[in-house]
Design a protein around this motif. Structure first.
Motif, short mmCIF file in Angstrom:
data_model
loop_
_atom_site.label_atom_id
_atom_site.label_comp_id
_atom_site.label_asym_id
_atom_site.label_seq_id
_atom_site.Cartn_x
_atom_site.Cartn_y
_atom_site.Cartn_z
N ILE A 59 0.83 -1.20 0.00
CA ILE A 59 0.00 0.00 0.00
C ILE A 59 0.88 1.26 0.00
CG2 ILE A 59 -1.75 1.30 1.28
CD1 ILE A 59 -2.85 -1.33 2.30
N GLY A 60 2.00 1.20 0.68
CA GLY A 60 2.92 2.33 0.70
C GLY A 60 3.43 2.67 -0.69
N TYR A 61 3.85 1.65 -1.42
CA TYR A 61 4.35 1.88 -2.78
C TYR A 61 3.23 2.30 -3.73
CZ TYR A 61 8.66 -0.33 -1.16
OH TYR A 61 9.82 -0.61 -0.47
N LEU A 62 2.03 1.73 -3.54
CA LEU A 62 0.89 2.14 -4.35
C LEU A 62 0.54 3.60 -4.08
CD1 LEU A 62 -1.48 -0.96 -4.16
CD2 LEU A 62 -0.21 -0.14 -6.16
N GLY A 63 0.68 4.01 -2.82
CA GLY A 63 0.45 5.41 -2.48
C GLY A 63 1.42 6.33 -3.20
N ALA A 64 2.68 5.90 -3.27
CA ALA A 64 3.70 6.69 -3.98
C ALA A 64 3.37 6.80 -5.46
CB ALA A 64 5.07 6.07 -3.79
N ILE A 65 2.89 5.70 -6.04
CA ILE A 65 2.49 5.71 -7.46
C ILE A 65 1.32 6.66 -7.66
CG2 ILE A 65 1.49 4.32 -9.32
CD1 ILE A 65 3.04 1.91 -8.17
N GLY A 66 0.36 6.62 -6.74
CA GLY A 66 -0.79 7.50 -6.84
C GLY A 66 -0.40 8.97 -6.75
N ILE A 67 0.51 9.29 -5.85
CA ILE A 67 0.97 10.68 -5.72
C ILE A 67 1.72 11.12 -6.97
CG2 ILE A 67 2.58 12.17 -4.44
CD1 ILE A 67 1.73 10.62 -1.91
N PHE A 68 2.49 10.21 -7.57
CA PHE A 68 3.19 10.51 -8.83
C PHE A 68 2.18 10.83 -9.93
CE2 PHE A 68 4.59 8.56 -12.91
CZ PHE A 68 5.54 9.51 -13.25
N ILE A 69 1.15 9.99 -10.05
CA ILE A 69 0.11 10.22 -11.07
C ILE A 69 -0.60 11.54 -10.82
CG2 ILE A 69 -2.09 9.37 -11.98
CD1 ILE A 69 -1.08 6.52 -11.40
N SER A 70 -0.88 11.82 -9.55
CA SER A 70 -1.55 13.07 -9.20
C SER A 70 -0.69 14.29 -9.56
CB SER A 70 -1.86 13.08 -7.70
OG SER A 70 -2.44 14.31 -7.31
N SER A 71 0.62 14.13 -9.45
CA SER A 71 1.52 15.25 -9.75
C SER A 71 1.50 15.61 -11.23
CB SER A 71 2.95 14.90 -9.33
OG SER A 71 3.04 14.71 -7.94
N VAL A 72 1.46 14.60 -12.08
CA VAL A 72 1.54 14.84 -13.53
C VAL A 72 0.18 14.96 -14.18
CG1 VAL A 72 3.78 13.72 -13.72
CG2 VAL A 72 1.71 12.36 -14.03
N ASN A 73 -0.88 14.62 -13.43
CA ASN A 73 -2.24 14.67 -14.00
C ASN A 73 -3.20 15.19 -12.94
OD1 ASN A 73 -4.76 14.26 -15.17
ND2 ASN A 73 -4.18 12.31 -16.11
N SER A 74 -3.62 16.44 -13.07
CA SER A 74 -4.47 17.07 -12.06
C SER A 74 -5.86 16.45 -11.99
CB SER A 74 -4.60 18.57 -12.36
OG SER A 74 -5.14 18.77 -13.66
N TYR A 75 -6.18 15.57 -12.91
CA TYR A 75 -7.48 14.89 -12.89
C TYR A 75 -7.60 14.00 -11.66
CZ TYR A 75 -11.50 12.16 -14.47
OH TYR A 75 -12.73 11.56 -14.55
N PHE A 76 -6.45 13.57 -11.12
CA PHE A 76 -6.44 12.74 -9.92
C PHE A 76 -5.93 13.58 -8.74
CE2 PHE A 76 -5.84 9.87 -13.51
CZ PHE A 76 -6.79 8.89 -13.25
#
Length: 258
Positions: A59-76
């Motif tokens: 879950i920790g690594y998935l959270g990091a992936i989610g934050i990365f996606i959120s950084s490059v795509n404001s839709y998330f």
């Protein structure tokens, strides 16, 4: 002397690489922050295992992936990512009898502490202000080391970090101020007094970030978080101050300078 030379060479290479990545910006910067976050999480989890805390690493690594996606795509939005992570951790507490409240708390802390705080660097991408993060952070570290080595007599926090001194701490503030003033005058950033104030506050906060990382290392009974940077340790050893000062600089620039 050999260790010092290794530290200097690694530092020079690291600075050159940093300049290249920040100048490229955009996906290169976001990806670099993401990779550093993953390594930082790995270091953090290994440290906690020494004191029998077992974070839910997936879950920790998935959270990091989610934050990365959120950084490059404001839709998330980041709020959605953190909400999902929090709910998932609470559900894991029910589904896995071996998972403790301490484990999920450490996991959530790791996500906020490392990838989330790290991501604030990317929010200043494409602006001159992004350089202030590294100028103030590394300026503080460098001058604190020099002043501490030359003039250090009085211990700053002997039970947490025995080598840090009050003289070194003041030197760090001076370093942050000097580099910030030079940078601000060269690029005509105004008002100067607000940047001077920011340099002082950030320097203090970056040193607190350093002490926080040292305190966690003492609790985990380790010397360094990792070994990825010869002479400097791991990602959390080198970027502990940057992690703390990046959010402050971002919000200060957003609300007080723009």
């Amino acid at each position: 002397m050999k260790e010092f030379s290794k530290r200097v060479v690694t530092g020079i290479v690291g600075v050159l690489l940093l300049i290249l990545i920040v100048q490229k910006g955009e996906f290169y910067l976001a990806t670099s922050i993401f990779i550093l976050s993953l390594i930082g999480l790995w270091e953090f989890y290994n440290a906690l295992k020494n004191i029998n805390i077992k974070p839910v690493e997936t879950i920790g690594y998935l959270g990091a992936i989610g934050i990365f996606i959120s950084s490059v795509n404001s839709y998330f939005p980041i709020s959605a990512i953190l909400t999902f992570v929090t709910l998932t951790l609470l559900i894991s507490l029910v589904l896995n009898k071996d998972t403790t409240l301490q484990d999920i708390s450490a996991t959530l802390l790791s996500i906020v502490y490392i990838p989330f705080l790290f991501s604030h660097i990317y929010y200043l991408d494409g602006t001159k202000y992004i350089w202030l993060i590294f100028i103030m952070g590394f300026g503080t570290d460098t001058f604190a080391y020099i002043f501490g080595h030359l003039f250090g007599k009085n211990k700053l926090a002997p039970k947490i970090s025995p080598n840090k001194t009050i003289e070194g701490s003041f030197g760090g503030i001076i370093g942050s101020l000097v580099f910030t003033v030079i940078f601000s005058l060269y690029f005509e950033l105004e008002p100067l007094w607000k940047l001077v104030f920011l340099a002082i506050v950030v320097s203090i906060l970056s040193q607190i970030g350093d002490l926080v990382a040292s305190r966690i290392k003492r609790l985990a009974r380790i010397k360094d978080y990792g070994f990825i940077m010869p002479g400097h340790g791991g990602v959390l050893d080198r970027f502990d101050s940057i992690i703390f000062c990046a959010p402050l600089i971002y919000y200060y620039v957003t609300y007080f300078l723009n």
